[in-house]
Scaffold this motif. Sequence first.
Motif, PDB file in Angstrom:
ATOM      1  N   SER A  95     -16.591 -15.599   8.718  1.00  0.00           N
ATOM      2  CA  SER A  95     -15.562 -14.610   8.440  1.00  0.00           C
ATOM      3  C   SER A  95     -14.924 -14.120   9.736  1.00  0.00           C
ATOM      4  N   ARG A  96     -13.713 -13.603   9.567  1.00  0.00           N
ATOM      5  CA  ARG A  96     -12.988 -12.991  10.685  1.00  0.00           C
ATOM      6  C   ARG A  96     -12.156 -11.859  10.139  1.00  0.00           C
ATOM      7  N   ARG A  97     -12.303 -10.684  10.720  1.00  0.00           N
ATOM      8  CA  ARG A  97     -11.469  -9.544  10.313  1.00  0.00           C
ATOM      9  C   ARG A  97     -10.128  -9.648  11.034  1.00  0.00           C
ATOM     10  N   VAL A  98      -9.047  -9.705  10.261  1.00  0.00           N
ATOM     11  CA  VAL A  98      -7.732  -9.904  10.853  1.00  0.00           C
ATOM     12  C   VAL A  98      -6.836  -8.681  10.724  1.00  0.00           C
ATOM     13  N   GLY A  99      -7.269  -7.691   9.982  1.00  0.00           N
ATOM     14  CA  GLY A  99      -6.436  -6.506   9.816  1.00  0.00           C
ATOM     15  C   GLY A  99      -7.154  -5.427   9.040  1.00  0.00           C
ATOM     16  N   ARG A 100      -6.429  -4.399   8.719  1.00  0.00           N
ATOM     17  CA  ARG A 100      -6.995  -3.282   7.967  1.00  0.00           C
ATOM     18  C   ARG A 100      -5.898  -2.686   7.100  1.00  0.00           C
ATOM     19  N   PHE A 101      -6.308  -1.906   6.113  1.00  0.00           N
ATOM     20  CA  PHE A 101      -5.345  -1.192   5.286  1.00  0.00           C
ATOM     21  C   PHE A 101      -5.896   0.186   4.964  1.00  0.00           C
ATOM     22  N   THR A 102      -4.993   1.102   4.708  1.00  0.00           N
ATOM     23  CA  THR A 102      -5.390   2.434   4.275  1.00  0.00           C
ATOM     24  C   THR A 102      -5.069   2.572   2.793  1.00  0.00           C
ATOM     25  N   GLN A 103      -5.727   3.502   2.147  1.00  0.00           N
ATOM     26  CA  GLN A 103      -5.492   3.757   0.735  1.00  0.00           C
ATOM     27  C   GLN A 103      -4.675   5.040   0.593  1.00  0.00           C
ATOM     28  N   ARG A 104      -3.741   4.997  -0.347  1.00  0.00           N
ATOM     29  CA  ARG A 104      -2.857   6.148  -0.541  1.00  0.00           C
ATOM     30  C   ARG A 104      -2.960   6.628  -1.980  1.00  0.00           C
ATOM     31  N   PRO A 147      -3.267   0.461  -2.071  1.00  0.00           N
ATOM     32  CA  PRO A 147      -3.228   0.118  -0.645  1.00  0.00           C
ATOM     33  C   PRO A 147      -1.848   0.369  -0.043  1.00  0.00           C
ATOM     34  N   ASP A 148      -1.835   0.695   1.248  1.00  0.00           N
ATOM     35  CA  ASP A 148      -0.580   1.066   1.905  1.00  0.00           C
ATOM     36  C   ASP A 148       0.462  -0.046   1.876  1.00  0.00           C
ATOM     37  N   PHE A 149       0.029  -1.310   1.992  1.00  0.00           N
ATOM     38  CA  PHE A 149       1.009  -2.387   2.014  1.00  0.00           C
ATOM     39  C   PHE A 149       1.735  -2.542   0.678  1.00  0.00           C
ATOM     40  N   LEU A 160       7.265   4.434  -1.541  1.00  0.00           N
ATOM     41  CA  LEU A 160       7.213   5.735  -0.882  1.00  0.00           C
ATOM     42  C   LEU A 160       8.473   5.960  -0.049  1.00  0.00           C
ATOM     43  N   ALA A 161       8.930   4.908   0.623  1.00  0.00           N
ATOM     44  CA  ALA A 161      10.131   5.037   1.455  1.00  0.00           C
ATOM     45  C   ALA A 161      11.372   5.316   0.603  1.00  0.00           C
ATOM     46  N   SER A 162      11.417   4.728  -0.597  1.00  0.00           N
ATOM     47  CA  SER A 162      12.585   4.896  -1.466  1.00  0.00           C
ATOM     48  C   SER A 162      12.518   6.172  -2.301  1.00  0.00           C
ATOM     49  N   GLY A 163      11.351   6.813  -2.338  1.00  0.00           N
ATOM     50  CA  GLY A 163      11.198   8.018  -3.153  1.00  0.00           C
ATOM     51  C   GLY A 163      10.785   7.745  -4.578  1.00  0.00           C
ATOM     52  N   ASP A 164      10.534   6.464  -4.930  1.00  0.00           N
ATOM     53  CA  ASP A 164      10.080   6.135  -6.276  1.00  0.00           C
ATOM     54  C   ASP A 164       8.646   6.603  -6.512  1.00  0.00           C
ATOM     55  N   LEU A 165       7.908   6.802  -5.439  1.00  0.00           N
ATOM     56  CA  LEU A 165       6.575   7.401  -5.489  1.00  0.00           C
ATOM     57  C   LEU A 165       6.511   8.510  -4.444  1.00  0.00           C
TER      58      LEU A 165
END
Length: 309
Positions: free
Chosen positions: A165-174, A251-253, A259-264
């Motif tokens: 395995s290799r960790r290539v990134g991370r994400f946050t939860q919203r 997840p943030d992605f 969120l940017a558009s205001g739909d959430l």
Amino acid sequence: MAYGCRYALPMLKLDRLPHFLAVAEAGSFTRAAERLGLTKAVVSAQVARLEDELGVSLFVRTTRSVALTEDGELLLGHARQILAEAESAQETLRSKWEAPSGVLRIAAPLDYGQSFLVPVLAQFRALHPACRVALDLSDSIVDLHSGNWDLSIRLGWPPDSSLKSRRVGRFTQRLVASPALAARYPAPTCPKELEGWPFVRNSALRDHLGQEFSKGAEQRDRIRPDVVAAITTTPAVLAGALAGLGAAILPDFLVADPLASGDLVPLLPDWHLPEGGIHILYAPARFRPPRVVEFVKLLVSAEKARRDP
């Protein structure tokens, strides 16, 4: 007398395995011959010799169909892995002189694949037009030991210790909700004030809504959500949140654009949920085909750009 000769292990002829595999996957000697560019007689003869050498029947043949026997099923998994290893070794030896080629086989979660991975694969294809892509998008875990996949991408949980395995990134939860839903309740200032809010959850994920919120170094809290809808895919959970069905942890992605558009709208923006890791997993192998090496480089770069634009 040559004791033990009758019990000697049969010699497996590796050059017959592609013929066996083609018949097993095509379900027909005729279609297998077409796939290999050979005559049906040649394919039948190669499979018959393989059965003689192994001393077992690999197929049940009728006038209308060809089906694997129990021994054939056993050989099938090994044959795929053996041929995949052989192909990997050959491609690695040629990698100093040849560009990446062949089919890049990836398994990934549905939400990550749709929202982030597919655009990365488009970039990969533009850079390496000799490659093709087979992408399995599912929240279920595939068996990398089967030899059917070059790699798997998993989010959140620690990888299986039997895999590389290799960790290539991370994400946050919203924690998010539609503006219409948020307008029906007083704006929460702590997790406990979410009692009575409807929630949508992904029923395929473990402990999805039982995670701990934190604020600063010492404040911790958990919620007991009122789940009004349990759905089996994360994109469908997103659709439910957008429609006002309930609040959701996503997840943030996946929620960056809504969120940017205001739909959430974000809920409890000063509180945080645990981060998750993005892992690439491989079955153990000494060699990685150039297509895998180049794709991993591109994914690592794309993940870095996502986190640090």
